[in-house]
Design an enzyme around this catalytic site. Sequence first.
Site, short mmCIF file in Angstrom:
data_model
loop_
_atom_site.label_atom_id
_atom_site.label_comp_id
_atom_site.label_asym_id
_atom_site.label_seq_id
_atom_site.Cartn_x
_atom_site.Cartn_y
_atom_site.Cartn_z
N HIS A 309 0.85 -1.20 0.00
CA HIS A 309 0.00 0.00 0.00
C HIS A 309 0.88 1.24 0.00
CE1 HIS A 309 -3.15 2.82 1.11
NE2 HIS A 309 -3.98 1.90 0.67
N ASP A 366 -7.89 -5.57 0.01
CA ASP A 366 -8.36 -6.44 -1.07
C ASP A 366 -7.97 -7.90 -0.89
OD1 ASP A 366 -9.64 -4.49 -2.71
OD2 ASP A 366 -7.67 -3.69 -3.18
N1 CMC Z 1 4.00 -7.40 -4.98
C1 CMC Z 1 5.32 -7.32 -5.22
N2 CMC Z 1 6.07 -6.22 -5.01
C2 CMC Z 1 5.43 -5.14 -4.51
C3 CMC Z 1 4.06 -5.14 -4.24
C4 CMC Z 1 3.34 -6.32 -4.48
N3 CMC Z 1 2.04 -6.39 -4.25
N4 CMC Z 1 3.71 -3.92 -3.78
C5 CMC Z 1 4.81 -3.17 -3.77
N5 CMC Z 1 5.87 -3.90 -4.22
C6 CMC Z 1 7.25 -3.47 -4.30
C7 CMC Z 1 7.46 -2.44 -5.38
O1 CMC Z 1 7.74 -3.07 -6.61
C8 CMC Z 1 8.64 -1.67 -4.84
O2 CMC Z 1 9.79 -2.46 -5.04
P1 CMC Z 1 11.25 -1.77 -5.26
O3 CMC Z 1 11.49 -0.93 -4.05
O4 CMC Z 1 12.18 -2.92 -5.40
O5 CMC Z 1 11.10 -0.96 -6.52
C9 CMC Z 1 8.39 -1.66 -3.35
O6 CMC Z 1 7.58 -2.82 -3.09
C10 CMC Z 1 7.69 -0.44 -2.82
O7 CMC Z 1 6.49 -0.26 -3.49
P2 CMC Z 1 5.63 1.02 -3.14
O8 CMC Z 1 6.36 2.24 -3.55
O9 CMC Z 1 5.22 0.87 -1.73
O10 CMC Z 1 4.37 0.78 -4.05
P3 CMC Z 1 3.41 1.90 -4.62
O11 CMC Z 1 3.07 2.86 -3.56
O12 CMC Z 1 3.95 2.45 -5.88
O13 CMC Z 1 2.16 1.00 -4.99
C11 CMC Z 1 0.40 -0.48 -4.68
C12 CMC Z 1 1.18 0.67 -4.07
C13 CMC Z 1 -0.81 -0.76 -3.78
C14 CMC Z 1 -0.10 -0.07 -6.07
C15 CMC Z 1 1.30 -1.73 -4.76
O14 CMC Z 1 1.66 -2.14 -3.47
C16 CMC Z 1 0.66 -2.86 -5.53
O15 CMC Z 1 0.73 -2.90 -6.75
N6 CMC Z 1 -0.01 -3.84 -4.81
C17 CMC Z 1 -0.76 -4.84 -5.51
C18 CMC Z 1 -2.10 -4.28 -5.98
C19 CMC Z 1 -3.04 -4.09 -4.83
O16 CMC Z 1 -3.19 -4.94 -3.98
N7 CMC Z 1 -3.74 -2.94 -4.82
C20 CMC Z 1 -4.74 -2.61 -3.80
C21 CMC Z 1 -4.29 -1.50 -2.91
S1 CMC Z 1 -5.28 -1.30 -1.42
C22 CMC Z 1 -6.88 -0.88 -1.93
C23 CMC Z 1 -6.95 0.26 -2.87
O17 CMC Z 1 -6.45 1.34 -2.60
O18 CMC Z 1 -7.57 0.09 -3.91
#
Ligand code: CMC
Length: 431
Positions: A309, A366
């Site tokens: 998140h 989710d």
């Molecule tokens: N699986 C694998 N790697 C992950 C995931 C995941 N679910 N989430 C984050 N990472 C990695 C990301 O690639 C990054 O890696 P690195 O530092 O090596 O580049 C690191 O963790 C930090 O990511 P972040 O900056 O915290 O992620 P973000 O803020 O850009 O994205 C997110 C947040 C929710 C889009 C992402 O965690 C994700 O894609 N999760 C899966 C989709 C998901 O479950 N979405 C629902 C979110 S909660 C309800 C809502 O708001 O709709």
Amino acid sequence: MSDKSDKAVLIIDGKRYELPIIAGTEGPRAIDITRLYETAGVTTFDPSLANTAVCRSEITFIDGEQGILRYRGIPIEQFVDKPNFVEVAWLLIFGRLPNREELTRFSELLTANELLHEGLKAQFQQIPVDAPPMAILSATLNNLACYHQQFLSIEDEESFEAAAARLISKVRTIAAFSYRRFCGLPFIYPDPKLRYCANFLHMMFSIPYQQYVVTPEVEDALNLVFILHADHEQNCSTTTARIVGSARANVFASCAAAVCALWGPLHGGANVEVVEMLERIHAGGMTAEECIRMAKDKTNPFRLYGFGHRIYRNYDPRAKILKEVCDRVFAKLQRKDPLLDIARKLEELALSDPYFIERRLYPNVDFYSGILLRAIGFPTNMFTVCFAIGRLPGWIAQWREQHIDPNNRIVRPRQVYTGLPETKYLPIDQR
Ligand code: CMC
């Protein structure tokens, strides 16, 4: 008296600029850069707005480090025992808990507005049977503007409440009708005797000769699902609603736009991805260990859906509650779902894996919501629609907060231009 400075100093090309620091009641302080371009001729760069507060808001507070979520100051855990989504919707929109009279009045308004205009209903017949329900939802919410034109410009409280009630009430009917059309089943009209969630379940699952029987545990669970999704401060869909609303677009258009944003698999669409991922593991398409490996592989776009998140660096408090509700509902319905066992295993693997530990990635809302909705009887393509029904009061509350703010200006960010410098136009035969 505070010993903290209320100014930040920025030095650009040897020149010193003082920027005010503003503070809310809780959460990090913010450097106010609203006059930075005017005074220093520079802008700030924050492409995904990860470090930018875009508004002042009194609605929802999140502490991502501690895993805290509060609606109008009330921790979400306090809504668990007697979950009442309509009450929470009113709280979010109007800023305080309703008294008995206000809650009754609002519930009556919802009942009075649960039908769809026949013209709107007829539109369902023109839509392909297998149309994605999120597309139908967004289009139909927007089309409400055609049938309720008195709310295209809202300037008083009464109109606002009437428009909010129409949206919150009709969204269930639209959602249920899209599902019925998908299944080739007759539309079931709302039953004014039923409460909000029971009525939605009735429209979804009753058949003309057999009324769906609502179990109290299931009704409570659905209330809770909606409550836990009801607002989440400046997330992608809410920001969309605020941006669209900032142009003085009406509340129907703003909420329809928010539905489109929510549809994305990184946002509300993640609940679908989670269950599809679990189904794939169950069907033998991959193992839980492979799933974790793929999620860690930076050359693979796959993610562990339902994990991570932008704000939470701790267990999402909504996921914690949903996990417990899952256990309760499965016990009551005497159900077993192999997907729940797979989800638990995935969670265990991820929470003991250095990749997830270092990045502080935990289950989000989710991860368990789809499994719960599935147990209630919702098909996978309705999961994000259920998220939208829950989030609607949040979008409306945030739209209103901005709409009545005398300082509201149209949202218009800047960019760092990286295209060509001035270039000569070439006539077509010289290219
Ligand atoms: N699986 C694998 N790697 C992950 C995931 C995941 N679910 N989430 C984050 N990472 C990695 C990301 O690639 C990054 O890696 P690195 O530092 O090596 O580049 C690191 O963790 C930090 O990511 P972040 O900056 O915290 O992620 P973000 O803020 O850009 O994205 C997110 C947040 C929710 C889009 C992402 O965690 C994700 O894609 N999760 C899966 C989709 C998901 O479950 N979405 C629902 C979110 S909660 C309800 C809502 O708001 O709709």
